[in-house]
Design an enzyme around this catalytic site. Structure first.
Site, PDB file in Angstrom:
ATOM      1  N   LEU A 167      58.518  22.107 -15.863  1.00 50.55           N
ATOM      2  CA  LEU A 167      58.225  21.820 -17.274  1.00 50.55           C
ATOM      3  C   LEU A 167      56.881  21.135 -17.502  1.00 50.55           C
ATOM      4  CD1 LEU A 167      61.720  20.343 -18.244  1.00 50.55           C
ATOM      5  CD2 LEU A 167      60.958  22.711 -18.399  1.00 50.55           C
ATOM      6  N   TRP A 169      54.424  18.573 -20.228  1.00 45.81           N
ATOM      7  CA  TRP A 169      54.642  17.271 -20.864  1.00 45.81           C
ATOM      8  C   TRP A 169      54.521  17.318 -22.376  1.00 45.81           C
ATOM      9  CZ3 TRP A 169      50.157  17.172 -23.342  1.00 45.81           C
ATOM     10  CH2 TRP A 169      49.024  17.701 -22.714  1.00 45.81           C
ATOM     11  N   LYS A 193      62.218  20.348 -12.676  1.00 44.53           N
ATOM     12  CA  LYS A 193      61.146  19.390 -12.393  1.00 44.53           C
ATOM     13  C   LYS A 193      60.390  19.123 -13.688  1.00 44.53           C
ATOM     14  CE  LYS A 193      56.865  19.076 -11.160  1.00 44.53           C
ATOM     15  NZ  LYS A 193      56.568  17.842 -11.907  1.00 44.53           N
ATOM     16  N   SER A 247      50.241  25.280 -17.518  1.00 44.14           N
ATOM     17  CA  SER A 247      48.927  25.908 -17.611  1.00 44.14           C
ATOM     18  C   SER A 247      48.904  27.252 -16.886  1.00 44.14           C
ATOM     19  CB  SER A 247      47.878  24.980 -17.005  1.00 44.14           C
ATOM     20  OG  SER A 247      48.189  24.752 -15.647  1.00 44.14           O
ATOM     21  N   TYR A 257      53.238  31.207  -4.684  1.00 48.43           N
ATOM     22  CA  TYR A 257      54.376  30.587  -3.974  1.00 48.43           C
ATOM     23  C   TYR A 257      55.477  31.614  -3.751  1.00 48.43           C
ATOM     24  CZ  TYR A 257      52.449  26.011  -5.524  1.00 48.43           C
ATOM     25  OH  TYR A 257      51.660  24.918  -5.767  1.00 48.43           O
ATOM     26  N   GLU A 269      55.370  30.854 -18.734  1.00 50.34           N
ATOM     27  CA  GLU A 269      54.966  30.621 -20.126  1.00 50.34           C
ATOM     28  C   GLU A 269      53.742  29.735 -20.043  1.00 50.34           C
ATOM     29  OE1 GLU A 269      56.197  32.085 -22.573  1.00 50.34           O
ATOM     30  OE2 GLU A 269      58.244  32.632 -22.037  1.00 50.34           O
ATOM     31  N   CYS A 270      52.594  30.283 -20.357  1.00 50.50           N
ATOM     32  CA  CYS A 270      51.350  29.543 -20.052  1.00 50.50           C
ATOM     33  C   CYS A 270      50.547  29.213 -21.302  1.00 50.50           C
ATOM     34  CB  CYS A 270      50.542  30.348 -19.052  1.00 50.50           C
ATOM     35  SG  CYS A 270      51.427  30.583 -17.500  1.00 50.50           S
ATOM     36  N   CYS A 304      50.877  24.800 -26.990  1.00 51.15           N
ATOM     37  CA  CYS A 304      50.446  26.096 -26.448  1.00 51.15           C
ATOM     38  C   CYS A 304      50.156  27.095 -27.548  1.00 51.15           C
ATOM     39  CB  CYS A 304      51.495  26.635 -25.491  1.00 51.15           C
ATOM     40  SG  CYS A 304      53.131  26.672 -26.215  1.00 51.15           S
ATOM     41  N   LYS A 354      39.112  15.190 -20.773  1.00 49.44           N
ATOM     42  CA  LYS A 354      38.904  16.635 -20.902  1.00 49.44           C
ATOM     43  C   LYS A 354      38.589  17.014 -22.363  1.00 49.44           C
ATOM     44  CE  LYS A 354      41.694  20.706 -20.668  1.00 49.44           C
ATOM     45  NZ  LYS A 354      43.037  21.190 -20.597  1.00 49.44           N
ATOM     46  N   GLU A 402      41.145  26.865 -23.609  1.00 52.98           N
ATOM     47  CA  GLU A 402      42.249  26.129 -24.228  1.00 52.98           C
ATOM     48  C   GLU A 402      41.918  24.645 -24.104  1.00 52.98           C
ATOM     49  OE1 GLU A 402      46.026  25.668 -22.152  1.00 52.98           O
ATOM     50  OE2 GLU A 402      47.072  26.152 -24.006  1.00 52.98           O
TER      51      GLU A 402
HETATM   52  P1  NAD Z   1      50.479  21.927 -15.809  1.00 56.77           P
HETATM   53  O1  NAD Z   1      50.337  23.353 -15.458  1.00 56.77           O
HETATM   54  O2  NAD Z   1      49.473  20.975 -15.332  1.00 56.77           O
HETATM   55  O3  NAD Z   1      51.891  21.359 -15.322  1.00 56.77           O
HETATM   56  C1  NAD Z   1      53.102  22.026 -15.602  1.00 56.77           C
HETATM   57  C2  NAD Z   1      54.089  21.677 -14.520  1.00 56.77           C
HETATM   58  O4  NAD Z   1      53.618  22.197 -13.278  1.00 56.77           O
HETATM   59  C3  NAD Z   1      54.293  20.183 -14.326  1.00 56.77           C
HETATM   60  O5  NAD Z   1      55.655  19.936 -14.078  1.00 56.77           O
HETATM   61  C4  NAD Z   1      53.451  19.892 -13.100  1.00 56.77           C
HETATM   62  O6  NAD Z   1      53.880  18.778 -12.349  1.00 56.77           O
HETATM   63  C5  NAD Z   1      53.603  21.167 -12.299  1.00 56.77           C
HETATM   64  N1  NAD Z   1      52.496  21.378 -11.368  1.00 56.77           N
HETATM   65  C6  NAD Z   1      51.217  20.936 -11.485  1.00 56.77           C
HETATM   66  N2  NAD Z   1      50.500  21.293 -10.412  1.00 56.77           N
HETATM   67  C7  NAD Z   1      51.333  21.977  -9.592  1.00 56.77           C
HETATM   68  C8  NAD Z   1      51.180  22.590  -8.318  1.00 56.77           C
HETATM   69  N3  NAD Z   1      50.020  22.560  -7.664  1.00 56.77           N
HETATM   70  N4  NAD Z   1      52.254  23.218  -7.788  1.00 56.77           N
HETATM   71  C9  NAD Z   1      53.442  23.233  -8.443  1.00 56.77           C
HETATM   72  N5  NAD Z   1      53.643  22.643  -9.613  1.00 56.77           N
HETATM   73  C10 NAD Z   1      52.605  22.028 -10.204  1.00 56.77           C
HETATM   74  O7  NAD Z   1      50.624  21.948 -17.409  1.00 56.77           O
HETATM   75  P2  NAD Z   1      50.726  20.690 -18.380  1.00 56.77           P
HETATM   76  O8  NAD Z   1      49.382  20.061 -18.361  1.00 56.77           O
HETATM   77  O9  NAD Z   1      51.927  19.881 -18.063  1.00 56.77           O
HETATM   78  O10 NAD Z   1      51.012  21.384 -19.775  1.00 56.77           O
HETATM   79  C11 NAD Z   1      50.017  21.908 -20.550  1.00 56.77           C
HETATM   80  C12 NAD Z   1      49.960  23.415 -20.407  1.00 56.77           C
HETATM   81  O11 NAD Z   1      51.242  23.974 -20.687  1.00 56.77           O
HETATM   82  C13 NAD Z   1      49.026  24.060 -21.400  1.00 56.77           C
HETATM   83  O12 NAD Z   1      48.236  25.040 -20.769  1.00 56.77           O
HETATM   84  C14 NAD Z   1      49.976  24.715 -22.406  1.00 56.77           C
HETATM   85  O13 NAD Z   1      49.421  25.799 -23.091  1.00 56.77           O
HETATM   86  C15 NAD Z   1      51.110  25.096 -21.550  1.00 56.77           C
HETATM   87  N6  NAD Z   1      52.337  25.284 -22.345  1.00 56.77           N
HETATM   88  C16 NAD Z   1      52.796  26.555 -22.535  1.00 56.77           C
HETATM   89  C17 NAD Z   1      53.937  26.771 -23.285  1.00 56.77           C
HETATM   90  C18 NAD Z   1      54.466  28.160 -23.484  1.00 56.77           C
HETATM   91  O14 NAD Z   1      55.647  28.297 -23.797  1.00 56.77           O
HETATM   92  N7  NAD Z   1      53.682  29.199 -23.288  1.00 56.77           N
HETATM   93  C19 NAD Z   1      54.626  25.695 -23.840  1.00 56.77           C
HETATM   94  C20 NAD Z   1      54.135  24.404 -23.626  1.00 56.77           C
HETATM   95  C21 NAD Z   1      52.989  24.217 -22.856  1.00 56.77           C
END
Ligand code: NAD
Length: 500
Positions: A167, A169, A193, A247, A257, A269-270, A304, A354, A402
């Site tokens: 998930l 944040w 997670k 992201s 992975y 979902e990114c 997002c 950022k 973004e």
């Molecule tokens: P992030 O990708 O940094 O983190 C998301 C999750 O991935 C967290 O739980 C994090 O701990 C985990 N993570 C980070 N690095 C990792 C790694 N190397 N290996 C495995 N897991 C890892 O994203 P964020 O900063 O928490 O959230 C913001 C992003 O989420 C934005 O890009 C936003 O657009 C996207 N988002 C998308 C949607 C959607 O439904 N499309 C909804 C909400 C947020």
């Protein structure tokens, strides 16, 4: 007293009295990480450490997967009558409603989101989402195939035994419910997670799930960092599916992975760089401006589906922009615990740097900063006031990346064709909004926009009944919400019966 009538002092008192969950939740118990490691979670609205949370790694993930698999095999959740799972999940929704104020305050404390949104949107929508997926449990039918008289082909849906939900944040509770709602409904066992910045509400929901009767080992919360806990989930061979929201960069890692481990199903979902497309016949521009500002700045732009690009005909731009600036002044930003504020702080130091970096780049590349919102009283957190840049061209960085902050880029276009070209000129394709009074034009443009959701004459992500996900690099492999969300967590099995 209604929740929305709570004062700031009352909310602070509730926050001070919260019992904070700090341990991971595995097999029905709150536990420290196997290594004993922990990480600090910070209140982004004042930069103070709230508490330390268990920092899990591969050993903890392994324990959680074993518990999840054993529980699945025992059938206490996976094989109970669907009506029983439905009743339990409806109880969970009721318990979320019961504890809504505590959950809302915890969500706001850890994320910097305005308490008003947490009380009015995040927590109630979380409960309704769980309830919606619960209601569907005994209404989704299997299928039979049109295979002639000699055979009967049945297509049955079987839960994937152990699934993981990773998930972000920005909407900690809502994203949790979008994932665990359907996964619990179909009978899978789950490893969640949460993002390391926002672990506590997921832990609280796990305790409520237990109270509602979800058996031990069905819902496990493995708290920790992305590179340890997240990576271990991605690579674990006992996990059959991962549903990830975050992201695009990290989403891509989950595909690696999967390829490097057991080819687990991966749903992503990114990110997004979503357009708000205003057409020449949009009508009441004051009304359009309200939607456009909500679309750009809601949740501090950490959304997002944030409409960070306002695409408008050259001839309408000045008038629309003046309404947008007037409307933006209503979006008060400051202490998230002040119920009058519509905007709180950004999530973290990293995000603060950022977003400020993008604002500097916008000016350096020649965009015109025409609005810089006011920041109200606060305790020195990661606040970035709303910004509007005019004179943005599609190749500028702020029109392409973004930003995930309250930054709107205004792009003037000549006609509908130009608007569509600019709107689609992005690697992303999550959501788009279109404003027009002409129904034919609305349908025509909606068809041509590369986006998983197109909202017309409003900014919206739809509701629980509509699938949510992205085109292009905004998504992959499945959809959250709606009846399609169940599909993420089930295998379809063909049973072929000879009738000859
Ligand atoms: P992030 O990708 O940094 O983190 C998301 C999750 O991935 C967290 O739980 C994090 O701990 C985990 N993570 C980070 N690095 C990792 C790694 N190397 N290996 C495995 N897991 C890892 O994203 P964020 O900063 O928490 O959230 C913001 C992003 O989420 C934005 O890009 C936003 O657009 C996207 N988002 C998308 C949607 C959607 O439904 N499309 C909804 C909400 C947020």
């Amino acid at each position: 007293m209604s929740d929305s009538a709570l004062t700031r002092d009352e909310i602070v008192a509730i926050a001070n009295g919260l019992s904070l969950p700090t341990q991971a939740f595995v097999n029905g118990e709150f536990v420290d990480s196997a290594s004993g490691a922990s990480f600090e979670t910070v209140n982004p609205a004042n930069r103070s450490v709230i508490t330390s949370i268990a920092s899990c790694d591969a050993v903890d993930v392994d324990r959680a997967v074993s518990a999840a698999q054993a529980t699945f095999d025992s059938g206490v959740w996976s094989k109970v009558h669907p009506s029983e799972r439905k009743a339990t999940l409806k109880r969970l929704a009721e318990l979320i409603d019961r504890d809504r104020v505590e959950l809302a305050v915890l969500e706001s404390l850890e994320s910097g989101k305005p308490i008003r949104d947490c009380l009015d949107i995040d927590v109630p929508e979380t409960a309704r989402c769980i309830e919606w997926f619960a209601e569907g449990i005994d209404k989704i039918l299997g299928q039979s195939s049109p295979s002639g008289n000699e055979a009967l082909g049945l297509i049955v849906r079987e839960p994937i035994p152990v699934v993981a939900c990773v998930l972000p944040w920005n909407f900690p509770l809502m994203m949790l419910s979008w994932k665990i709602g359907p996964a619990l409904a179909v009978g899978s066992s789950i490893i969640v997670k949460p993002a390391e910045q926002t672990s506590m509400t997921a832990l609280k929901v796990a305790a409520l799930a237990s109270e509602a009767g979800v058996p031990d080992g069905v819902l496990n919360i493995v708290t920790g960092l992305g590179e340890t806990a997240g990576r271990s989930i991605g690579l674990h061979r006992g996990i059959g599916a991962v549903s990830f929201t975050g992201s695009t960069e990290v989403g891509r890692l989950f595909l690696h992975y999967s390829a490097d481990s057991n080819l687990k199903r991966t749903v992503l979902e990114c990110g997004g760089k979503n357009p708000c497309v205003v057409l020449s016949d949009a009508g009441d521009l004051e009304a359009v401006a309200k939607h456009a500002v909500n679309a750009a700045f809601w949740n501090m732009g950490q959304n997002c589906t944030a409409n960070s690009r306002l695409i408008v005909p050259r001839a309408l731009k000045e008038e629309l922009l003046s309404h947008v600036i007037t409307e933006s002044q209503n979006w008060t930003m400051g202490d998230p615990f002040d119920p009058d504020n519509l905007l709180g702080s950004l999530i973290s130091d990293e995000q603060f740097e950022k977003v400020n970096g993008y604002i500097a780049t916008g000016s350096a590349e020649g965009a015109d900063l025409v609005y810089d919102g006011k920041l109200g009283p606060n305790d020195g957190g990661y606040f970035v006031s709303p910004k509007i840049f005019d004179g943005v061209t599609p190749e500028m960085t702020i029109a392409r990346d973004e930003i995930f902050g309250p930054v709107m880029a205004v792009i003037a276009v000549d006609d509908d064709e130009h608007a569509i070209r600019v709107a689609n000129d992005t690697d992303y394709g999550l959501q788009a909004s279109v404003f027009t009074r002409d129904i034919t034009r609305a349908h025509t443009i909606a068809r041509r926009l590369d986006a998983g959701t197109v909202s017309v004459n409003c900014y919206s992500e739809g509701d629980n009944t509509t699938p949510f996900g992205g085109f292009k690099q905004s998504g992959f492999g499945g959809r959250d919400k709606s009846v399609y969300a169940y599909d993420q967590y089930v295998e379809k099995k063909t049973v072929w019966i000879d009738l000859s």
